[in-house]
Design an enzyme around this catalytic site. Structure first.
Site, PDB file in Angstrom:
ATOM      1  CD  GLU A 151      -2.589   1.173   2.693  1.00 51.22           C
ATOM      2  OE1 GLU A 151      -3.608   1.891   2.765  1.00 51.22           O
ATOM      3  OE2 GLU A 151      -2.205   0.439   3.625  1.00 51.22           O
ATOM      4  CE  LYS A 175      -7.116   1.402   3.827  1.00 48.79           C
ATOM      5  NZ  LYS A 175      -5.887   1.910   4.496  1.00 48.79           N
ATOM      6  CB  CYS A 232      -4.266  -1.628   4.773  1.00 52.55           C
ATOM      7  SG  CYS A 232      -3.234  -1.505   6.259  1.00 52.55           S
TER       8      CYS A 232
END
Length: 284
Positions: free
Chosen positions: A58, A138, A173
């Site tokens: 990321e 995300k 994440c």
């Protein structure tokens, strides 16, 4: 010379097997050129080792915890970072998950965006010809001791792509803490979920437990790709890992830069789901 070391995993050995590499590179805050150079070196090394798909962490170019540098280093989707990774994929004949960058939505013209302006945490999957096959922004933005939720626009789309004989999905994440997102991917036929991350100390048990749980409950491969390195207020814990549909770790690293490789096979997903049909037993 790269900073990566080799960490080999189990050999799945099936006819439809895929050699997967996780590039746990060192990420320095704001050192975009050096970070991207490390990413490109890892792609080359993964290709040399016979990998067919390599995944990056990321915000590998600017560094997740460099919040004050996000706006300065934001790029359009077709900006320099993704362009260099797309060309590397084609040059080496390997699919590349460009873990994520800070995307300037207002400057992006080549793909659909969730807003007309603002910034997003955006990953792209390029195939071995350098064509973009998947875009993921995300969905869940971290707010705990993080400025991410204040600085970025959440993603809305959940795409899948085919790499070899695998149907692949991506989350990022903090998304690991939201199992409903993974159910959507599984319902879309996904057998492998790639999770580029910037997971810090001290939450090692969360990182390992959540990753393993997502693999077990969805009877799918889950590959978590973390970075390595220190920031002013955080240190990335590394430990990039590939979990099989039983939740068994096939390959993993420590907290130093590493190239994790292993063989995975979509037939294993089908076999596990047939032997232990938990997904078929769901009630809504």
């Amino acid at each position: 010379m790269t900073e990566t070391t080799d960490v080999d995993g189990a050999d799945a050995g099936g006819s439809g097997s895929l050699t997967l590499a996780l590039a746990q590179i060192r990420v320095e805050a704001g050192a975009v050129d050096a970070n991207v150079d490390r990413a490109l070196a890892a792609v080359s090394q993964a290709a040399d080792r016979g990998a067919e798909l390599v995944a990056l962490p990321e915000l590998f170019n600017v560094g997740y915890f460099a919040f004050d540098l996000y706006a300065r280093n934001a790029e359009p989707f077709a900006g320099e970072t993704f362009t260099r990774l797309r060309k590397a994929a084609a040059e080496h004949g390997i699919a590349v998950l460009a873990g994520s960058i800070v995307e300037d939505l207002a400057a992006t013209e080549t793909v659909e965006t969730p807003a007309d302006d603002g910034l997003a945490n955006t990953a792209a999957l390029f195939d071995a010809d350098g064509e973009c096959r998947l875009v993921y922004r995300k969905h869940h933005l971290f707010g705990y001791e993080s400025a991410e939720s204040e600085l970025l626009v959440p993603g809305e789309r959940l795409e899948t792509a085919t790499v070899g004989e695998f149907t692949v999905g991506v989350t990022t994440c903090y998304d690991l803490r939201f199992p409903e997102l993974y159910r959507q991917l599984i319902d879309g036929g996904v057998e492998l979920v790639l999770v580029p991350s910037a997971w810090p100390y001290p939450r090692i048990e969360h990182w390992m437990t959540l990753s393993r749980a997502r693999a077990i409950e969805n009877q799918a491969y889950v590959a978590t790709i973390n970075g390595s390195g220190e920031f002013d207020d955080a240190t990335l814990l590394g430990r990039s890992s590939v979990y099989d549909p039983w939740g068994v770790s096939l390959a993993s690293s420590g907290d130093e830069p590493a190239l994790v490789t292993t063989e995975i096979d979509p037939e294993t997903v089908a076999d596990v789901r047939e032997e232990f049909p938990a997904l078929r037993d769901r009630r809504y």
